[in-house]
Design a protein around this motif. Structure first.
Motif, PDB file in Angstrom:
ATOM      1  N   HIS B 121       4.366  -7.999  -7.395  1.00 55.71           N
ATOM      2  CA  HIS B 121       3.774  -9.008  -6.326  1.00 55.71           C
ATOM      3  C   HIS B 121       4.123 -10.429  -6.699  1.00 55.71           C
ATOM      4  O   HIS B 121       4.145 -10.711  -8.078  1.00 55.71           O
ATOM      5  CB  HIS B 121       2.421  -8.924  -5.981  1.00 55.71           C
ATOM      6  CG  HIS B 121       2.029  -7.501  -5.316  1.00 55.71           C
ATOM      7  ND1 HIS B 121       2.653  -7.136  -4.002  1.00 55.71           N
ATOM      8  CD2 HIS B 121       1.359  -6.333  -5.704  1.00 55.71           C
ATOM      9  CE1 HIS B 121       2.117  -5.959  -3.665  1.00 55.71           C
ATOM     10  NE2 HIS B 121       1.610  -5.252  -4.714  1.00 55.71           N
ATOM     11  N   CYS B 156       1.773 -13.736  -0.940  1.00 50.26           N
ATOM     12  CA  CYS B 156       2.628 -12.942  -1.675  1.00 50.26           C
ATOM     13  C   CYS B 156       4.251 -13.104  -1.545  1.00 50.26           C
ATOM     14  O   CYS B 156       4.620 -13.284  -0.347  1.00 50.26           O
ATOM     15  CB  CYS B 156       2.503 -11.380  -1.439  1.00 50.26           C
ATOM     16  SG  CYS B 156       3.660 -10.377  -2.738  1.00 50.26           S
ATOM     17  N   GLU B 158       6.651 -11.899  -3.525  1.00 51.06           N
ATOM     18  CA  GLU B 158       7.703 -10.863  -4.288  1.00 51.06           C
ATOM     19  C   GLU B 158       7.665  -9.627  -3.216  1.00 51.06           C
ATOM     20  O   GLU B 158       6.667  -9.074  -2.888  1.00 51.06           O
ATOM     21  CB  GLU B 158       7.154 -10.412  -5.482  1.00 51.06           C
ATOM     22  CG  GLU B 158       8.380  -9.394  -6.156  1.00 51.06           C
ATOM     23  CD  GLU B 158       9.852 -10.240  -6.430  1.00 51.06           C
ATOM     24  OE1 GLU B 158      10.303  -9.919  -5.427  1.00 51.06           O
ATOM     25  OE2 GLU B 158       9.795 -10.988  -7.181  1.00 51.06           O
ATOM     26  N   CYS B 160       7.194  -6.382  -1.404  1.00 50.58           N
ATOM     27  CA  CYS B 160       6.666  -5.394  -1.734  1.00 50.58           C
ATOM     28  C   CYS B 160       6.299  -4.391  -0.458  1.00 50.58           C
ATOM     29  O   CYS B 160       5.346  -3.709  -0.285  1.00 50.58           O
ATOM     30  CB  CYS B 160       5.095  -5.705  -2.290  1.00 50.58           C
ATOM     31  SG  CYS B 160       4.288  -6.580  -0.947  1.00 50.58           S
ATOM     32  N   HIS B 164       4.634  -6.533   3.445  1.00 53.43           N
ATOM     33  CA  HIS B 164       4.807  -7.634   2.598  1.00 53.43           C
ATOM     34  C   HIS B 164       4.329  -9.012   3.081  1.00 53.43           C
ATOM     35  O   HIS B 164       3.440  -9.816   2.519  1.00 53.43           O
ATOM     36  CB  HIS B 164       6.274  -7.721   2.080  1.00 53.43           C
ATOM     37  CG  HIS B 164       6.629  -9.039   1.278  1.00 53.43           C
ATOM     38  ND1 HIS B 164       5.690  -9.616   0.326  1.00 53.43           N
ATOM     39  CD2 HIS B 164       7.782 -10.092   1.417  1.00 53.43           C
ATOM     40  CE1 HIS B 164       6.229 -10.596  -0.046  1.00 53.43           C
ATOM     41  NE2 HIS B 164       7.461 -10.983   0.414  1.00 53.43           N
ATOM     42  N   MET B 167       0.509  -9.852   3.254  1.00 57.57           N
ATOM     43  CA  MET B 167      -0.329  -9.729   2.295  1.00 57.57           C
ATOM     44  C   MET B 167      -0.571 -11.366   1.882  1.00 57.57           C
ATOM     45  O   MET B 167       0.281 -12.064   1.430  1.00 57.57           O
ATOM     46  CB  MET B 167       0.467  -9.467   0.925  1.00 57.57           C
ATOM     47  CG  MET B 167      -0.136  -9.272  -0.340  1.00 57.57           C
ATOM     48  SD  MET B 167       0.609  -8.231  -1.456  1.00 57.57           S
ATOM     49  CE  MET B 167      -0.169  -8.552  -2.857  1.00 57.57           C
TER      50      MET B 167
END
Ligand code: HEM
Ligand SMILES: [Cu+2]
Lengths: 573, 174, 51
Positions: B121, B156, B158, B160, B164, B167
């Motif tokens: 993340h 977040c 990155e 994921c 995503h 997040m």
């Protein structure tokens, strides 16, 4: 063709029916190499088109007012775009460039026809396998496939095939320069373009070895044979593949700059030792900058990060700054010798801007230098990376290096490859002439939008910056939305430039008028200024000096401004 | 010409403007090389990468203890947990949330630990735009001193998985 | 650079004319400086002593 062979310069190791003399340059063309140059170039353009269509949808999704795709398709096509562009388009084109540089410029045959077939087939099968795995729906892992995110084994297998196929092509290149030397097909040192291509090939070997080291265990892991892959180990090793391959692109692009300078205005390097020295610095130091991606990672310490992110004290940046001087300076001298000796910039104003080979090349130089170079070094500064990592500033940076720089340079050289190697004429020359401006302009606009949006904190690889469904309401400043709109407009323009390129190339290659046996029709009339106004001193390049001083000033301003912004952040160690 | 073999004796030292430019470029490269170590000693924003190996289970347990001991409230169903000044705070990243909400005081220094329970993340603090990587198996420690107050979203950055974009988390500074 | 070798080439030119030596250096330097050193750094990461 026998008569053509007799008129060739000395030496050469071609079987007699396997060579022709170029009707424009009289250089010897190995017919086997020519075939593979064509095949790789066609494959490259196909992947460029696939990646380009995906690019349009991505641009329209990241533009919040449009928000075209749903989340799943956004990530799927992002995976597709990254791989088809960065790997399949670029690598196929590079193999074509390597085969060209080694055989034609060294007057030799291609070392191995069967190896060339093996490489081509592996690359093509691998690429199709990857694309099928992506559309199969079990491989939405983006091009980096960071573990423990898992794709289908076909995805990794395809990448391995592409990497090994490319390695076979690169080894074929080395074998070709070896037999050229053995058979003494040339005298003295190799031409500068071949030297640059060798630098690219050397870097490609390191890159592909890293690819094998990281991808083979990952394939086994996805098949359930290996239990666990350490994510930090994966990141270090994967970026040995992912970032080093960008350095292959830099070398290939710079070599093409020199090549196009010669083809379009007859420039010659001012000082061969300086140009070659700069390539040597690339070979030795540019690859360690893979650390750019790991500057805010756990696991590695600051000494490792600083040493590697700075290319061992910026020696590779020095090399790029040297090329950034010698390339325009050689154009300046060549144009002044043609009689455009007036003022600081008479040489530049009278350059053949209607020749897509020249305009594409010079735009590539400017976009790469002013856009990609300055942002790249700044964002790759260890501490400044805190405000850039994984934001849109990063794609904003690399779309002006690998796209506005490398891809545009590859497009520019195509305006010579098609008439000289495919021996076909372009249709719609007026459209050819505007294509580099359209693509270069669009990409620059898009990258500006991305970079500024990223400065507001907008993340890359992110479907919805409204965070719909998130636990906490979050969003971005209105300014960020404006910037994303600019990005979207730029993406549409760039896509049109890309589509135009693909259409022009396909029309010429498959349906164009053959021009065999005739010299290539020049893209522009030979520029002729007031001849012999004065003697031209090869060591006087005042126009270029002004350009590079402006460059250095812009660089310093951007660099120190970022340090200043950094100092406003929370304190962190 | 760059496409022909160079004449013999091409190895010459650079002259004139070329020499001037190489000199200037070299100086600039040295300046940039010194800037990073300089900032480590005199600057306040550095990514030292302090980190430890940790299993997801152990880290999860530690986060639970941290939450039980220091909870001061609740937001969107997630506990707000205040780190004792100078102490250690534990933030957990998982698909697709940051847990818990962290509370800090301006001007105090904290050791903020971050690790992931599942995928990689990104810890991205907005609107400051400070970004750090979060990996499973690694306890990444940021020694951090807030210099402004307010409610700061964490997002977040990155990729994921499909959720995503949902997040998000929070840091509150008083 | 002034020292001339028997065949009249300066050492720097010898290096540039030798793609095999460049290949070896080009593989060894980044592999040691970036990859191997990076792996060692990871290997040295201590276990967490969570208080
Ligand atoms: C018409 C031209 C192009 C347009 C409009 C375009 C647009 C985009 C957009 C919108 C993204 C997504 C950014 C994000 O959401 O994170 C992207 C990502 C990317 N593009 Fe392009 N692009 C173009 C050409 C290229 C080319 C030619 C290359 C490579 C040679 C390239 C390489 C990449 C890469 C590597 C990524 C990152 C993928 C990832 O994050 O996994 N692009 N591009
Ligand atoms: Cu996440």
């Amino acid at each position: 063709m026998a008569s053509a062979v007799e008129s060739l310069p000395i030496l050469g190791n071609h079987p007699t029916d396997q060579v022709r003399a170029c009707d424009t340059t009289t250089l010897p063309v190995c017919l086997t190499a020519q075939k593979f140059i064509k095949l790789h170039a066609v494959a490259a353009v196909v992947f460029l088109l696939i990646g380009g269509i995906a690019a349009l949808t991505l641009g329209l999704t990241r533009w919040p007012a449009v928000h075209l795709l749903d989340a799943q398709w956004y990530y799927r096509l992002l995976t597709l775009h990254g791989l088809n562009m960065l790997i399949f388009w670029i690598l196929n084109f590079e193999i074509a460039v390597l085969y060209f540089a080694s055989t034609v410029l060294l007057n030799t045959r291609l070392a191995s026809k069967s190896a060339a077939w093996v490489g081509l087939v592996m690359m093509t099968v691998g690429a199709i396998m990857v694309d099928a795995a992506i559309f199969g729906g079990k491989s939405d892992v983006l091009m980096t496939s960071y573990v423990p995110l898992k794709a289908s084994p076909w995805f990794y297998l395809g990448i391995i095939l592409v990497a090994v196929g490319t390695l076979v092509g690169v080894i074929n290149y080395f074998a070709t320069i070896y037999i050229a030397k053995r058979d003494q097909t040339y005298k003295g040192s190799v031409p500068l373009v071949v030297f640059g291509a060798t630098a690219a090939a050397i870097i490609a070997v390191v890159t592909l070895l890293h690819g094998a080291v990281v991808m083979i265990p990952t394939l086994l892991w996805s098949m359930g044979i290996i239990e666990n892959i350490d994510p930090a180990w994966y990141r270090i090793t994967w970026w040995g593949l992912g970032h080093m391959s960008q350095q292959v692109n830099v070398c290939a692009m710079v070599s093409i700059w020199y090549l196009l300078g010669t083809l379009t205005v007859g420039s010659k390097p001012l000082n061969q030792a300086v140009c070659r020295g700069a390539f040597v610095l690339y070979i030795l130091f540019i690859n360690v900058a893979s650390a750019h991606h790991l500057l805010v990672d756990p696991g590695t310490g600051s000494v490792w990060k600083i040493w590697n992110t700075s290319y061992a004290m910026y020696l590779a940046v020095l090399a790029s700054m040297i090329h950034g001087f010698t390339v325009p300076a050689s154009i300046e001298v060549a144009m002044r010798k043609k009689g455009f000796n007036r003022g600081l910039f008479g040489w530049l104003a009278n350059a053949p801007w209607s020749n897509p080979g020249f305009s594409g090349f010079f735009l590539s130089l400017v976009i790469f230098g002013f856009g990609g170079g300055i942002t790249g070094v700044t964002l790759g500064t260890q501490q400044i990376n805190i405000m850039a990592h994984n934001t849109l500033r990063i794609p904003g940076h690399f779309h002006v290096t690998v796209v506005g720089g490398t891809t545009l340079a590859f497009m520019a050289i195509t305006y010579y490859i098609v008439p000289l190697i495919f021996q076909k004429d372009f249709y719609a020359k007026a459209l050819c002439r505007i294509q580099p401006y359209l693509f270069g302009g669009g990409i620059t606009l898009m990258a500006l939008g991305m970079s500024f949006a990223g400065s507001y904190g907008v993340p890359r690889r992110h479907w919805d910056i409204e965070f719909t469904g998130g636990l906490f309401a979050t969003g971005f400043d209105a300014g960020a939305h404006v910037m994303l709109g600019i990005m979207g407009v730029g993406a549409v323009i760039a896509f049109l430039g890309l589509l135009l390129y693909c259409l022009l190339v396909v029309a010429a290659v498959f349906f164009g008028r053959p021009v065999e046996g005739k010299p290539m029709e020049a893209w522009n009339e030979e520029p002729r200024g007031q001849i012999d106004a004065e003697e031209v001193d090869e060591h006087k390049t005042p126009g270029t000096l002004v350009i590079v001083f402006v460059f250095l000033t812009a660089f310093a301003v951007y660099y120190f401004a970022n340090w200043m912004w950094l100092s406003d952040l929370w304190e962190v160690r | 010409m760059s496409i022909y073999n160079p004449p013999e004796g091409w190895l010459q030292a650079p002259k004139g403007p070329e020499r001037l430019w190489i000199g200037l470029a070299l100086i600039w490269c040295i300046v940039m090389s010194l800037a990073m170590p300089y900032w480590h000693f005199y600057g306040k924003q550095n990514a030292s990468g302090e980190s430890y190996r940790v299993s997801a289970v152990d880290y999860g347990t530690r986060v639970r203890q941290f939450v039980e001991a220091n909870t001061v409230g609740e937001a969107s169903g997630i506990p707000i947990v205040e780190i004792p000044p100078g102490g250690d705070g534990y933030l957990l990243a998982r698909m697709w949330s940051f847990y818990p909400v962290i509370k800090m005081k301006m001007g105090q220094t904290y050791r903020l630990h971050i690790s992931s329970m599942d995928l990689q993340h990104g810890f991205s603090l907005q609107p400051l735009n400070m970004n750090f990587q979060v990996l499973p198996g690694y306890d990444h420690v940021l020694t951090i001193t807030p210099t402004s107050t307010g409610v700061f979203p964490i997002i977040c950055n990155e990729f994921c998985g499909i959720g995503h974009h949902m997040m998000t988390g929070r840091i509150i500074v008083e | 650079m002034s020292s001339k070798e028997p065949d009249g080439k300066k050492p720097l030119q010898k290096l540039m004319d030798n793609p095999w030596l460049l290949l070896v250096l080009g593989i060894v330097i980044p592999t040691l400086s970036y990859t191997v050193w990076g792996w060692i750094e990871l290997w040295l990461v201590p276990p967490a002593a969570l208080p």
